[in-house]
Design a protein around this motif. Structure first.
Motif, short mmCIF file in Angstrom:
data_model
loop_
_atom_site.label_atom_id
_atom_site.label_comp_id
_atom_site.label_asym_id
_atom_site.label_seq_id
_atom_site.Cartn_x
_atom_site.Cartn_y
_atom_site.Cartn_z
N ALA A 82 0.83 -1.20 0.00
CA ALA A 82 0.00 0.00 0.00
C ALA A 82 0.87 1.26 0.00
O ALA A 82 0.59 2.23 -0.73
CB ALA A 82 -0.93 0.00 1.20
N GLU A 83 1.94 1.25 0.79
CA GLU A 83 2.83 2.40 0.85
C GLU A 83 3.64 2.54 -0.44
O GLU A 83 3.91 3.66 -0.91
CB GLU A 83 3.77 2.28 2.05
CG GLU A 83 3.08 2.43 3.39
CD GLU A 83 2.40 3.80 3.54
OE1 GLU A 83 3.04 4.82 3.21
OE2 GLU A 83 1.23 3.83 3.96
N LEU A 84 4.05 1.42 -1.03
CA LEU A 84 4.76 1.48 -2.31
C LEU A 84 3.89 2.11 -3.39
O LEU A 84 4.36 2.92 -4.20
CB LEU A 84 5.21 0.07 -2.73
CG LEU A 84 6.35 -0.56 -1.95
CD1 LEU A 84 6.55 -2.01 -2.36
CD2 LEU A 84 7.65 0.22 -2.14
N LYS A 85 2.62 1.76 -3.39
CA LYS A 85 1.71 2.33 -4.38
C LYS A 85 1.57 3.84 -4.20
O LYS A 85 1.45 4.59 -5.18
CB LYS A 85 0.34 1.64 -4.30
CG LYS A 85 0.35 0.21 -4.85
CD LYS A 85 -1.01 -0.44 -4.75
CE LYS A 85 -0.99 -1.84 -5.36
NZ LYS A 85 -2.29 -2.54 -5.23
N LYS A 86 1.59 4.30 -2.95
CA LYS A 86 1.54 5.74 -2.69
C LYS A 86 2.77 6.45 -3.27
O LYS A 86 2.74 7.65 -3.53
CB LYS A 86 1.45 6.01 -1.19
CG LYS A 86 0.13 5.60 -0.55
CD LYS A 86 0.15 5.87 0.94
CE LYS A 86 -1.14 5.39 1.61
NZ LYS A 86 -1.10 5.59 3.09
#
Length: 246
Positions: A82-86
């Motif tokens: 989820a953080e990588l996608k951000k």
């Protein structure tokens, strides 16, 4: 002056586009790899820069050291993705595990589903001090349970270096071998580079892994490989496409 000796390539130049890395420690705060998400992001971006487009990251599961569970690893992976996608990284990112072969591991695969690289392929390792006493019983029982062992970095087990036949026994016992890419540049020492070269030339490896934990590992991809012939190395690097996620 012309020379008949061809310069060795840097390791990073042998990584093809669309490479699948099957061994790394990118999940934050879960083992001796990335400590924070910022570390995870930096390491992932660096591997992406080498040509990696799919990640199967493999946190340690070692009793009394890294007591990670299936649920903890999956929860960490979901948060990390989820953080990588951000941060605009939308590459396939899967979590498996690197299991130390000990008594706890036997109990685990006999009672729970393992986190595998793909299908029934499971990444396993040994202590760097000595092989488990019941090694071949563990390997047998693991395969009876339906798994295929992929042995991480066999070149790094110093207790096998003076008895090459032990590597042959492991192969006959059903182990597939995974080479640590950094072994080929001498990161772990010249002796390990030498053994990795011997195993390569005998065609004993099936796959490769970065085993990236930190920035020093990333920097070492700039080093030149020390092996005699890069052809078998390129072949097993290409074999990693077997683990393609998408």
């Amino acid at each position: 002056m012309l020379t008949i000796f061809k310069s060795k390539p840097a390791l990073k130049d042998l990584i093809p586009d669309n490479h699948v890395d099957i061994h790394s420690h990118l999940l934050p705060g879960i083992d001796d790899g990335a400590r924070t998400f910022e570390d995870s992001l930096r390491l992932t971006k660096a591997l992406q820069g080498f040509g990696v487009t799919e990640f199967i990251t493999t946190p340690h599961i070692i009793q009394h050291v890294w007591d990670n569970t299936h649920d903890q690893i999956i929860a960490n992976k979901k948060e990390t993705v989820a953080e990588l996608k951000k941060n605009n990284i939308h590459l396939p990112f899967k979590a498996a595990a690197e299991y130390l072969m000990d008594d706890q591991f036997v109990r685990l695969f006999q009672s729970h589903e393992l986190l595998t690289l793909k299908d029934n392929y499971v990444l396993v390792e040994m202590s760097y001090i000595n092989a488990p006493i019941q090694l071949y019983a563990i390997l047998f029982d693991l395969q009876v349970a339906g798994y295929i062992p992929v042995l991480a970095h066999p070149e790094r087990y110093l207790f096998y270096h003076n008895n090459f036949n032990e590597y042959l026994k492991l192969k006959r016992a059903g182990c597939l071998f995974q080479l640590n890419l950094l072994s080929t540049v001498g990161y772990y020492g010249n002796e390990i580079a030498k053994i990795s070269d011997q195993l390569l030339q005998k065609g004993m490896y099936s796959y490769v892994g970065s085993d990236v934990h930190h920035n020093n590992h990333i920097a070492s991809f700039d080093l030149k490989v020390k092996i005699k012939d890069t052809t078998p190395l390129k072949e097993i690097i290409a074999n990693n496409q077997f683990f393609k996620i998408q």
